[in-house]
Design an enzyme around this catalytic site. Structure first.
Site, short mmCIF file in Angstrom:
data_model
loop_
_atom_site.label_atom_id
_atom_site.label_comp_id
_atom_site.label_asym_id
_atom_site.label_seq_id
_atom_site.Cartn_x
_atom_site.Cartn_y
_atom_site.Cartn_z
CD GLN A 131 -0.85 -6.42 -1.86
OE1 GLN A 131 -0.97 -5.31 -1.37
NE2 GLN A 131 0.32 -6.94 -2.19
N GLY A 132 -5.22 -8.77 -1.34
CA GLY A 132 -5.70 -9.18 -0.03
C GLY A 132 -4.57 -9.71 0.83
CE1 TYR A 133 -0.49 -10.87 -1.17
CE2 TYR A 133 1.51 -9.76 -0.49
CZ TYR A 133 0.87 -10.65 -1.31
OH TYR A 133 1.58 -11.33 -2.26
CB SER A 134 -2.82 -5.57 5.44
OG SER A 134 -1.61 -5.12 4.88
CD GLU A 249 2.53 -3.72 -1.75
OE1 GLU A 249 3.06 -4.66 -1.15
OE2 GLU A 249 1.48 -3.17 -1.40
CD GLU A 378 9.49 2.43 11.57
OE1 GLU A 378 8.67 2.05 10.70
OE2 GLU A 378 9.57 3.61 11.95
#
Length: 394
Positions: A131-134, A249, A378
């Site tokens: 997964q290429g998210y962050s 996820e 959070e």
């Protein structure tokens, strides 16, 4: 005999005949988890045979449509399959991000061409996804991504960097968020694209963690050519796909906290180290804490079952995934803290045989990342306050 009773009988008979004895043993470590993919090395013939037999039945993805390699089972039939596998302690035949996250997103947003291209190889365990998210400096503000995809006419040219890309060094393909319109507002102008990790210009670098393991990587894109038909959903509307995928996820991370520690229940493990009195754990405070945890876990499992039943009925999960993610990961962290309380100094041993090479300390340290990955606690509490409870912004 009802249709479901007939299905249960046939399923039980098939599993008895086709699940190798070795695959009916508790998972002892990461090597027992079959990830599949081009780079995967099967740990035994039994692991390979079990995956192939289940894939042939379509039962690696029981509820996906048969035309895309799945089993086409109803929710009731899938529940029976799950129950019968648990009855004989059958391991999952293959599992990775393709099943947990990309598959559901493709089924909802992908074109028929994309579904036929990518879903069957996932079901057969042939392709492993990451997964290429962050991105660096973005924190949990996912929509601030800077990786860009320039329109070059017949293709995109992708440049940028991702971080915390789980198993990027072992994955075959990546589902990736890229900015395709730099002039659009923050949550617009983003697209969801798919490309092969062997495409020229893609490199990865593992990140070592405090636990000593390294499932995470930095991933770099330098002039990576991506075909335009690799966009899932509408161009510049990838945020819709991303949000939907994130619910899966979060369900995966928090929805089913493990009741066992490397195949061992917490109560018996604590009894080994603390001892027993009159058939009860000798430490009354620890006994009460474990009982409280197990009670909370039972209540949580009931909530997970309710949410999943609603999802299977077509109502979706939506913001409730944040509830599951938050509370599930907190439960998992509590479980590992109690494990360390029970084991005392022995739990901190890093290289001894009796801790299997520091397995317990490593897993305890790893659990601390549960409330960060996939959106911090959070962030989850913020989603719950606004989208579940309807509270105003602070």
């Amino acid at each position: 005999m009802s249709d479901l009773e007939q299905f249960r009988a046939e399923t039980r008979e098939w599993l008895q005949a086709n699940c190798p004895e070795e695959m009916r043993q508790p998972v002892r470590g990461p090597e027992d988890h079959c990830w599949g993919g081009r780079k995967w090395q099967f740990q035994s013939d039994a692991q390979r045979v079990w995956m192939e037999r289940m894939a042939e039945k379509g039962w690696t993805a029981p509820q996906w449509p048969q035309e895309y390699g799945g089993g086409g089972l109803t929710p009731e039939q899938a529940a029976i399959l799950d129950e019968e596998m648990k009855r004989i302690n059958a391991r999952s035949p293959v599992s990775n991000f393709g099943f947990w996250m990309l598959g559901p997103a493709l089924l909802k947003f992908g074109s028929d061409e994309l579904k036929r291209k990518h879903l069957p190889p996932i079901c057969r365990g042939e392709i492993r996804w990451c997964q290429g998210y962050s991105e660096p400096n973005a924190g949990s503000d996912l929509a601030s991504l800077q990786t860009r995809a320039e329109d070059k006419g017949d293709h995109f040219l992708v440049n940028g960097q991702k971080i915390w890309t789980s198993y990027a060094d072992k994955a075959d393909w990546i589902f990736c968020l890229v900015r395709t319109d730099p002039n659009a507002t923050k949550h617009n102008g983003i697209s969801f694209v798919l490309f092969d990790m062997e495409t020229p210009g893609v490199t990865t670098r593992p990140i070592e963690l405090i636990s000593g393991e390294s499932p995470f990587c930095e991933t770099f894109f330098d002039d990576v050519k991506v075909e335009k038909d690799a966009v899932v959903g509408e161009l510049n509307r990838g945020w819709d796909v991303a949000k939907y995928l994130l619910t899966h996820e979060r369900n995966n991370i928090g929805g089913e906290p493990p009741g066992y520690l490397k195949g061992r229940a917490l109560g018996p493990l604590a009894a080994e180290h603390v001892g027993t009195e009159n058939g009860k754990l000798a430490d009354s405070a620890l006994r009460a804490d474990i009982a409280r945890l197990e009670t909370d876990h039972m209540a949580f499992r009931a909530l997970v079952a309710k949410v999943r039943a609603e999802a299977e009925a077509g109502e979706g999960v939506g913001a409730l995934s944040a509830v599951l993610k938050y509370y599930g990961t907190e439960l998992n962290k509590r479980r590992y803290e109690l494990m360390m309380d029970a084991m005392g100094a022995e739990g901190l041993e890093w290289e001894s045989e009796r801790t299997q090479g520091g397995m317990f300390a490593s897993e305890w340290l790893r659990s601390k990342g549960n409330s960060i990955e996939g959106g911090t606690s959070e962030v989850m509490l913020g989603i719950v306050s606004k989208r579940v409870l309807g509270l105003p912004d602070a």
